[in-house]
Design a protein around this motif. Structure first.
Motif, mmCIF file in Angstrom:
data_model
loop_
_atom_site.group_PDB
_atom_site.id
_atom_site.type_symbol
_atom_site.label_atom_id
_atom_site.label_comp_id
_atom_site.label_asym_id
_atom_site.label_seq_id
_atom_site.Cartn_x
_atom_site.Cartn_y
_atom_site.Cartn_z
ATOM 1 N N VAL A 1 -10.887 12.797 -2.030
ATOM 2 C CA VAL A 1 -10.012 11.898 -1.952
ATOM 3 C C VAL A 1 -9.846 11.110 -3.453
ATOM 4 C CG1 VAL A 1 -9.146 9.472 -1.050
ATOM 5 C CG2 VAL A 1 -10.283 11.238 0.342
ATOM 6 N N PRO A 2 -8.577 11.363 -4.126
ATOM 7 C CA PRO A 2 -8.617 10.656 -5.383
ATOM 8 C C PRO A 2 -8.889 9.150 -5.266
ATOM 9 C CG PRO A 2 -6.300 11.944 -4.330
ATOM 10 C CD PRO A 2 -7.360 11.584 -3.544
ATOM 11 N N ALA A 3 -9.457 8.778 -6.595
ATOM 12 C CA ALA A 3 -9.867 7.573 -6.881
ATOM 13 C C ALA A 3 -8.832 6.416 -6.630
ATOM 14 C CB ALA A 3 -10.554 7.259 -8.180
ATOM 15 N N ALA A 4 -7.538 6.890 -6.938
ATOM 16 C CA ALA A 4 -6.184 5.993 -6.951
ATOM 17 C C ALA A 4 -6.173 5.452 -5.218
ATOM 18 C CB ALA A 4 -5.084 6.544 -7.692
ATOM 19 N N ILE A 5 -6.388 6.688 -4.528
ATOM 20 C CA ILE A 5 -6.029 6.490 -3.091
ATOM 21 C C ILE A 5 -7.212 5.573 -2.340
ATOM 22 C CG2 ILE A 5 -6.031 7.577 -0.829
ATOM 23 C CD1 ILE A 5 -3.473 7.824 -2.450
ATOM 24 N N VAL A 6 -8.548 5.621 -2.833
ATOM 25 C CA VAL A 6 -9.515 4.768 -2.582
ATOM 26 C C VAL A 6 -9.077 3.394 -3.048
ATOM 27 C CG1 VAL A 6 -12.081 4.316 -2.893
ATOM 28 C CG2 VAL A 6 -11.217 6.482 -2.404
ATOM 29 N N ALA A 7 -8.737 3.103 -4.143
ATOM 30 C CA ALA A 7 -8.385 1.891 -4.760
ATOM 31 C C ALA A 7 -7.292 1.059 -3.888
ATOM 32 C CB ALA A 7 -7.923 1.844 -6.217
ATOM 33 N N CYS A 8 -6.232 1.966 -3.443
ATOM 34 C CA CYS A 8 -4.969 1.579 -2.638
ATOM 35 C C CYS A 8 -5.768 0.935 -1.341
ATOM 36 C CB CYS A 8 -4.075 2.704 -2.333
ATOM 37 S SG CYS A 8 -2.971 3.137 -3.861
ATOM 38 N N ASN A 9 -6.663 1.644 -0.666
ATOM 39 C CA ASN A 9 -7.287 1.430 0.655
ATOM 40 C C ASN A 9 -7.858 0.206 0.609
ATOM 41 O OD1 ASN A 9 -5.861 3.885 1.659
ATOM 42 N ND2 ASN A 9 -7.733 4.895 1.651
ATOM 43 N N ALA A 10 -8.570 0.142 -0.824
ATOM 44 C CA ALA A 10 -9.456 -1.188 -0.794
ATOM 45 C C ALA A 10 -8.675 -2.416 -1.253
ATOM 46 C CB ALA A 10 -10.428 -0.855 -2.156
ATOM 47 N N ALA A 11 -7.466 -2.434 -1.859
ATOM 48 C CA ALA A 11 -6.715 -3.269 -2.143
ATOM 49 C C ALA A 11 -5.869 -3.717 -0.746
ATOM 50 C CB ALA A 11 -5.533 -2.919 -2.976
ATOM 51 N N THR B 1 1.727 10.302 0.168
ATOM 52 C CA THR B 1 2.500 9.335 1.077
ATOM 53 C C THR B 1 1.595 8.900 2.225
ATOM 54 O OG1 THR B 1 4.362 11.111 1.003
ATOM 55 C CG2 THR B 1 4.120 9.723 3.079
ATOM 56 N N PHE B 2 1.608 7.468 2.154
ATOM 57 C CA PHE B 2 0.856 6.721 3.171
ATOM 58 C C PHE B 2 0.903 7.114 4.562
ATOM 59 C CE2 PHE B 2 -0.172 2.905 5.842
ATOM 60 C CZ PHE B 2 -1.466 2.568 5.146
ATOM 61 N N GLY B 3 -0.488 7.444 4.992
ATOM 62 C CA GLY B 3 -0.825 7.994 6.117
ATOM 63 C C GLY B 3 -0.997 9.402 6.307
ATOM 64 N N THR B 4 -1.131 10.307 5.122
ATOM 65 C CA THR B 4 -1.142 11.367 5.343
ATOM 66 C C THR B 4 -2.264 12.019 4.636
ATOM 67 O OG1 THR B 4 0.263 11.744 3.055
ATOM 68 C CG2 THR B 4 1.382 12.023 5.328
ATOM 69 N N VAL C 1 0.786 -1.334 -0.033
ATOM 70 C CA VAL C 1 -0.088 -0.061 -0.125
ATOM 71 C C VAL C 1 0.774 1.186 -0.086
ATOM 72 C CG1 VAL C 1 -0.473 0.538 2.542
ATOM 73 C CG2 VAL C 1 -2.291 0.925 0.731
ATOM 74 N N VAL C 2 1.837 1.309 0.643
ATOM 75 C CA VAL C 2 2.999 2.321 0.643
ATOM 76 C C VAL C 2 3.586 2.634 -0.936
ATOM 77 C CG1 VAL C 2 5.166 3.200 1.264
ATOM 78 C CG2 VAL C 2 3.755 2.466 2.830
ATOM 79 N N ALA C 3 3.720 1.452 -1.406
ATOM 80 C CA ALA C 3 3.985 1.587 -2.923
ATOM 81 C C ALA C 3 2.966 2.059 -3.904
ATOM 82 C CB ALA C 3 4.646 0.232 -3.627
ATOM 83 N N CYS C 4 1.707 1.733 -3.427
ATOM 84 C CA CYS C 4 0.619 2.279 -4.375
ATOM 85 C C CYS C 4 0.467 3.713 -4.061
ATOM 86 C CB CYS C 4 -0.637 1.404 -3.778
ATOM 87 S SG CYS C 4 -2.352 1.724 -4.686
ATOM 88 N N TYR C 5 0.403 4.148 -2.778
ATOM 89 C CA TYR C 5 0.279 5.793 -2.432
ATOM 90 C C TYR C 5 1.346 6.412 -3.286
ATOM 91 C CZ TYR C 5 -3.400 5.935 1.038
ATOM 92 O OH TYR C 5 -4.593 5.872 1.728
ATOM 93 N N ALA C 6 2.650 6.025 -3.330
ATOM 94 C CA ALA C 6 3.688 6.575 -3.877
ATOM 95 C C ALA C 6 3.546 6.640 -5.348
ATOM 96 C CB ALA C 6 5.097 5.787 -3.490
#
Length: 83
Positions: free
Chosen positions: A56-66, A46-49, A36-41
């Motif tokens: 919230v961007p769709a990419a972040i929602v997808a990272c969180n779902a994954a 940055t993961f946690g920020t 998930v850190v790599a997905c955010y990057a």
């Protein structure tokens, strides 16, 4: 020496009957967090920020779902420590 076929069946089922301990669970969770850190990057964050909200961007929602699917997979795979 010829091994009986039932031995191969038992060896194939044995991993399904075992439960890994807390160390394996921690390794699995760490692997999920690394992904998930790599997905955010990759999305430029940055993961946690990032806080939850309408912007919230769709990419972040997808990272969180994954991340949720991965962590649930650690439990489903039998890595969760048993009491």
């Amino acid at each position: 020496m010829k091994l009986p076929s039932t031995l191969f069946v038992l060896l194939g089922v044995l991993p399904l009957l075992t439960v890994a301990g807390p160390l394996a669970y921690g390794i699995c969770q760490t692997g999920c967090n690394a992904v998930v850190v790599a997905c955010y990057a990759a999305a430029g964050f940055t993961f946690g920020t990032v806080t939850a909200g309408a912007g919230v961007p769709a990419a972040i929602v997808a990272c969180n779902a994954a991340l949720g699917v991965c962590m649930a997979g650690c439990i489903a795979a039998g890595f969760a420590p048993t009491p």
